[in-house]
Design a protein around this motif. Sequence first.
Motif, PDB file in Angstrom:
ATOM      1  N   ALA A 166     -23.547  -7.336  -6.162  1.00  0.00           N
ATOM      2  CA  ALA A 166     -22.149  -7.771  -5.997  1.00  0.00           C
ATOM      3  C   ALA A 166     -22.043  -8.704  -4.790  1.00  0.00           C
ATOM      4  CB  ALA A 166     -21.235  -6.568  -5.810  1.00  0.00           C
ATOM      5  N   PRO A 167     -21.127  -9.696  -4.868  1.00  0.00           N
ATOM      6  CA  PRO A 167     -20.917 -10.597  -3.735  1.00  0.00           C
ATOM      7  C   PRO A 167     -19.915 -10.037  -2.722  1.00  0.00           C
ATOM      8  CG  PRO A 167     -19.644 -11.346  -5.641  1.00  0.00           C
ATOM      9  CD  PRO A 167     -20.331 -10.075  -6.050  1.00  0.00           C
ATOM     10  N   TYR A 168     -20.211 -10.273  -1.450  1.00  0.00           N
ATOM     11  CA  TYR A 168     -19.324  -9.847  -0.358  1.00  0.00           C
ATOM     12  C   TYR A 168     -19.152 -11.019   0.605  1.00  0.00           C
ATOM     13  CZ  TYR A 168     -19.252  -5.062  -1.925  1.00  0.00           C
ATOM     14  OH  TYR A 168     -19.020  -3.939  -2.680  1.00  0.00           O
ATOM     15  N   SER A 169     -17.903 -11.498   0.763  1.00  0.00           N
ATOM     16  CA  SER A 169     -17.686 -12.611   1.694  1.00  0.00           C
ATOM     17  C   SER A 169     -17.238 -12.128   3.070  1.00  0.00           C
ATOM     18  CB  SER A 169     -16.667 -13.605   1.132  1.00  0.00           C
ATOM     19  OG  SER A 169     -15.368 -13.069   1.219  1.00  0.00           O
ATOM     20  N   PHE A 170     -16.912 -10.843   3.191  1.00  0.00           N
ATOM     21  CA  PHE A 170     -16.834 -10.268   4.538  1.00  0.00           C
ATOM     22  C   PHE A 170     -18.278  -9.900   4.865  1.00  0.00           C
ATOM     23  CE2 PHE A 170     -12.248  -8.862   3.610  1.00  0.00           C
ATOM     24  CZ  PHE A 170     -11.735 -10.018   4.175  1.00  0.00           C
TER      25      PHE A 170
ATOM     26  N   GLY B   3     -13.800  -3.208   0.928  1.00  0.00           N
ATOM     27  CA  GLY B   3     -12.415  -2.752   0.786  1.00  0.00           C
ATOM     28  C   GLY B   3     -12.374  -1.645  -0.248  1.00  0.00           C
TER      29      GLY B   3
ATOM     30  N   ASN C 193     -27.697  -2.519  -8.720  1.00  0.00           N
ATOM     31  CA  ASN C 193     -26.313  -2.942  -8.514  1.00  0.00           C
ATOM     32  C   ASN C 193     -26.333  -4.257  -7.737  1.00  0.00           C
ATOM     33  OD1 ASN C 193     -23.400  -1.609  -8.511  1.00  0.00           O
ATOM     34  ND2 ASN C 193     -23.622  -2.819  -6.652  1.00  0.00           N
TER      35      ASN C 193
ATOM     36  N   GLU D 211     -26.368  -4.759 -13.041  1.00  0.00           N
ATOM     37  CA  GLU D 211     -25.533  -5.959 -12.895  1.00  0.00           C
ATOM     38  C   GLU D 211     -26.356  -7.233 -12.723  1.00  0.00           C
ATOM     39  OE1 GLU D 211     -23.100  -4.119  -9.729  1.00  0.00           O
ATOM     40  OE2 GLU D 211     -21.389  -4.687 -10.979  1.00  0.00           O
TER      41      GLU D 211
ATOM     42  N   LYS E 114     -17.029   1.029  -2.430  1.00  0.00           N
ATOM     43  CA  LYS E 114     -17.563   0.509  -3.683  1.00  0.00           C
ATOM     44  C   LYS E 114     -19.039   0.893  -3.830  1.00  0.00           C
ATOM     45  CE  LYS E 114     -14.270  -3.311  -3.557  1.00  0.00           C
ATOM     46  NZ  LYS E 114     -14.055  -4.764  -3.498  1.00  0.00           N
ATOM     47  N   ASP E 115     -19.618   0.524  -4.992  1.00  0.00           N
ATOM     48  CA  ASP E 115     -20.997   0.940  -5.287  1.00  0.00           C
ATOM     49  C   ASP E 115     -21.992   0.450  -4.230  1.00  0.00           C
ATOM     50  OD1 ASP E 115     -20.037   2.132  -7.566  1.00  0.00           O
ATOM     51  OD2 ASP E 115     -20.633   0.510  -8.912  1.00  0.00           O
ATOM     52  N   SER E 116     -21.813  -0.808  -3.749  1.00  0.00           N
ATOM     53  CA  SER E 116     -22.787  -1.359  -2.784  1.00  0.00           C
ATOM     54  C   SER E 116     -22.823  -0.506  -1.516  1.00  0.00           C
ATOM     55  CB  SER E 116     -22.431  -2.803  -2.424  1.00  0.00           C
ATOM     56  OG  SER E 116     -22.340  -3.589  -3.588  1.00  0.00           O
TER      57      SER E 116
ATOM     58  N   ALA F 136     -18.500  -5.974   4.641  1.00  0.00           N
ATOM     59  CA  ALA F 136     -17.369  -5.054   4.746  1.00  0.00           C
ATOM     60  C   ALA F 136     -16.781  -4.823   3.371  1.00  0.00           C
ATOM     61  CB  ALA F 136     -16.316  -5.605   5.692  1.00  0.00           C
TER      62      ALA F 136
ATOM     63  N   TYR G 263     -13.837 -22.209  -3.053  1.00  0.00           N
ATOM     64  CA  TYR G 263     -15.172 -22.098  -2.465  1.00  0.00           C
ATOM     65  C   TYR G 263     -15.534 -23.439  -1.835  1.00  0.00           C
ATOM     66  CZ  TYR G 263     -15.946 -17.861  -5.251  1.00  0.00           C
ATOM     67  OH  TYR G 263     -15.863 -16.608  -5.783  1.00  0.00           O
TER      68      TYR G 263
ATOM     69  N   ARG H 159     -17.101 -18.769   0.757  1.00  0.00           N
ATOM     70  CA  ARG H 159     -15.778 -18.409   0.262  1.00  0.00           C
ATOM     71  C   ARG H 159     -14.719 -18.967   1.193  1.00  0.00           C
ATOM     72  NH1 ARG H 159     -12.378 -17.634  -2.933  1.00  0.00           N
ATOM     73  NH2 ARG H 159     -11.708 -15.656  -3.817  1.00  0.00           N
TER      74      ARG H 159
ATOM     75  N   SER I 265     -19.211  -9.988  -9.711  1.00  0.00           N
ATOM     76  CA  SER I 265     -18.083  -9.358  -9.002  1.00  0.00           C
ATOM     77  C   SER I 265     -17.243  -8.501  -9.947  1.00  0.00           C
ATOM     78  CB  SER I 265     -17.202 -10.416  -8.327  1.00  0.00           C
ATOM     79  OG  SER I 265     -16.490 -11.146  -9.310  1.00  0.00           O
TER      80      SER I 265
END
Length: 203
Positions: free
Chosen positions: A41-45, A61, A39, A102, A64-66, A59, A186, A180, A93
């Motif tokens: 995915a990008p996280y900007s928190f 919201g 898996n 992914e 989620k899978d991550s 963090a 960006y 981000r 994403s």
Amino acid sequence: MFYDAVANTHGLALDPFKALVAPRPIGWISTLGKNGVVNLAPYSFFNAVSEDPHFVMFASGGRKDSQRNAEETGEFVCSLATYDLREAMNRTSAAVGPDIDEMRLAGLTPAPSLLVQPPRVKESPVAFECRYWRTIELPGRNGGPSDNAIVLGQVVGVHIADEVIIDGKVDVIRLKPIARLGYGDYAVIDEVFTLPRGGASNV
Ligand SMILES: Cc1cc2nc3c(=O)[nH]c(=O)nc-3n(C[C@H](O)[C@H](O)[C@H](O)COP(=O)(O)O)c2cc1C
């Protein structure tokens, strides 16, 4: 202007909050599902939160899978999202099911990590191998429950591409990390200035 942030009465067309806490680094989180599927995915928190030992957080919201994979397997890897990888980062994403790899879906190559099981993104010049520590659940607006949570992990291994180390220092201009901003925006680091801590008299 001033607005009540709990009621969120900013009166603007779009919530300005994330445009004000900017730029935010992007943690490109790879994990393994219990089914062994990669898996990404990008996280900007996302940020580093301590230096000795090294800890990072992202963090989520919603669970989620991550987050779920990090909690269930105890491991995650953060690769650096760079300007050259921006389109692939964005593709990861997309909400896809846990049976889809992914990393491959985005046309990226998994490279084996040395101390943890989830692979890093081979095309990325930097990756942090992390051991999950704990999750902090955040409260809702008025103290009730929310589905926001901070996932913390200790960095146990760091990969840096040799080409970006110049005279013993990481050359961030060569790395070109992206960050981000608010809305769909960006930033890329293409200029650096140096400021001696405490002012010129400390040089
Ligand atoms: C640049 C960027 C930053 C993002 N940052 C976050 C974030 O900090 N927290 C979050 O929950 N989702 C964030 N998202 C959305 C997730 O990447 C998206 O929901 C993704 O499908 C989650 O994947 P996962 O379920 O595999 O973890 C971001 C998306 C993009 C493009």
